[in-house]
Design an enzyme around this catalytic site. Structure first.
Site, short mmCIF file in Angstrom:
data_model
loop_
_atom_site.label_atom_id
_atom_site.label_comp_id
_atom_site.label_asym_id
_atom_site.label_seq_id
_atom_site.Cartn_x
_atom_site.Cartn_y
_atom_site.Cartn_z
N ASN A 166 0.79 -1.19 0.04
CA ASN A 166 0.07 -0.02 0.28
C ASN A 166 0.74 1.31 -0.23
O ASN A 166 1.44 1.59 0.97
CB ASN A 166 -1.10 -0.13 1.16
CG ASN A 166 -1.68 1.13 1.44
OD1 ASN A 166 -1.68 2.02 0.47
ND2 ASN A 166 -2.53 1.20 2.50
N LYS A 200 -0.05 4.30 -0.43
CA LYS A 200 -0.41 5.58 0.45
C LYS A 200 -0.20 6.69 -0.80
O LYS A 200 -0.17 6.46 -1.70
CB LYS A 200 -0.01 5.87 1.78
CG LYS A 200 -0.15 4.17 2.59
CD LYS A 200 0.11 4.51 3.98
CE LYS A 200 -0.12 3.19 4.72
NZ LYS A 200 -0.18 3.03 6.23
N HIS A 244 -9.66 0.82 4.79
CA HIS A 244 -8.33 0.94 5.42
C HIS A 244 -8.47 2.08 6.55
O HIS A 244 -9.27 3.12 6.50
CB HIS A 244 -7.28 1.50 4.44
CG HIS A 244 -5.99 1.74 5.01
ND1 HIS A 244 -5.62 2.64 5.79
CD2 HIS A 244 -4.84 0.69 5.04
CE1 HIS A 244 -4.29 2.33 6.37
NE2 HIS A 244 -3.93 1.24 5.75
N GLU A 255 -6.72 4.47 7.74
CA GLU A 255 -6.96 5.90 7.58
C GLU A 255 -7.94 6.38 6.74
O GLU A 255 -8.10 7.61 6.88
CB GLU A 255 -5.51 6.11 6.53
CG GLU A 255 -4.05 5.84 7.52
CD GLU A 255 -3.11 5.43 6.84
OE1 GLU A 255 -2.82 5.46 5.62
OE2 GLU A 255 -2.12 4.72 7.57
N GLU A 303 -5.48 -5.21 10.49
CA GLU A 303 -4.54 -4.18 10.75
C GLU A 303 -4.83 -3.52 12.05
O GLU A 303 -5.53 -2.59 12.25
CB GLU A 303 -4.50 -3.10 9.77
CG GLU A 303 -4.13 -3.81 8.16
CD GLU A 303 -3.63 -2.80 7.37
OE1 GLU A 303 -2.55 -2.81 7.12
OE2 GLU A 303 -4.31 -2.04 7.01
N GLY A 305 2.29 2.13 10.87
CA GLY A 305 3.21 3.32 10.74
C GLY A 305 3.96 3.63 12.07
O GLY A 305 4.41 4.81 11.86
N SER A 356 3.19 -1.98 10.37
CA SER A 356 4.88 -2.12 10.47
C SER A 356 5.44 -3.63 10.19
O SER A 356 6.43 -3.90 10.78
CB SER A 356 5.18 -1.66 11.95
OG SER A 356 4.58 -0.35 12.39
#
Ligand code: PGA
Length: 255
Positions: free
Chosen positions: A10, A12, A96, A98, A168, A174, A214
């Protein structure tokens, strides 16, 4: 039953067009011609077609990072499932964390997006996972159950043959804080049991569940060793072809 490993990168909101093309070429080169499971790249929208072109004929497929649930219309800035399909992309991330936390995608919006993806023939990667406070107060399973229940409400197993789920934990995305293989396996096993109850044992046994948060070359092997972890969804480390290829190689060989 052996599930084919599936690892996604991904990207991003990273790369320019030349950088995206170079990264796709480099990933293809590093992976070589041996089939190492399913490999997916999720570049930014404007680069979907170019990246799909660069990986055509390889074992790498391309997906979008999001989609709008409407088919067309006055939705400035939005991208529909049919637009994504027309670029040569085959997959799409849905829900996702985010998108949920930064762009306000509720469980209900995620459910609509999932339906739009399925209707257009895109293979969805449905992302679920708990926030740090939710893990700390012991509601991880309840949160994941709610996200799955709303997203999959009313859908039949036949419609979900290509569904991939990505677990996730938000606190691991991150942050450099990976869930331990045991922590991840516990939730993956829970999700698989949930799928068995909601659909069937056969459906649950076939559905691939990725871990994300991560993931690096150095921790992928331990995660892949878990029986219910079928692949990785990789953010930061997918921007380096070498590192991403190392993660893909950590997966079980395709039988
Ligand atoms: P990360 O992101 O690997 O940078 O933690 C994972 C993801 O958001 O899918």
């Amino acid at each position: 039953m052996a599930r084919t490993p599936v690892t996604g990168g991904n990207w991003k909101m990273h790369t320019t067009l030349p950088e995206a093309i170079a990264l796709a070429q480099e990933v293809r080169h590093r992976l070589g011609s041996q089939r190492l499971g399913d490999v997916l790249l999720f570049p930014p929208f404007p680069f979907l077609a170019a990246v799909a072109d660069k990986v055509a004929g390889s074992h790498v497929n391309v997906g979008a990072q999001d989609l709008h649930f409407e088919a067309k219309g006055a939705f400035t800035g939005a991208v529909s499932a049919a637009m994504i399909v027309s670029t040569g992309a085959t997959h799409v991330l849905v829900g996702h964390s985010e998108r949920r936390s930064v762009f306000g995608d509720t469980d209900e919006i995620v459910a609509k997006k999932l339906r739009a993806a399925l209707a257009a023939g895109l293979k969805p990667v449905l992302c679920v996972g708990e926030q740090l406070a939710e893990r700390q107060n012991g509601t991880t399973f309840a949160v994941v159950d709610r996200q799955l229940t709303v997203a999959l409400d009313g859908l039949l197993a036949d419609q979900l043959q290509h569904l991939i789920i990505a677990y996730e934990p938000v606190w691991a995305i991150g942050t450099g804080l990976t869930a331990s293989p045991e922590q991840a396996q516990e939730v993956h096993a829970h999700i698989r049991a949930w799928l068995a109850t909601r659909f069937s044992a056969a459906f649950a046994a076939n559905c691939r569940i990725q871990y994300g948060g991560s993931v690096k070359g150095s921790n992928a092997t331990g995660l892949f060793a878990q029986s219910d972890i079928d692949g990785m969804l990789v953010g930061g480390a997918s921007l380096t072809a070498d590192e991403f290829a190392a993660i893909v190689r950590a997966g079980r060989a395709v039988p």
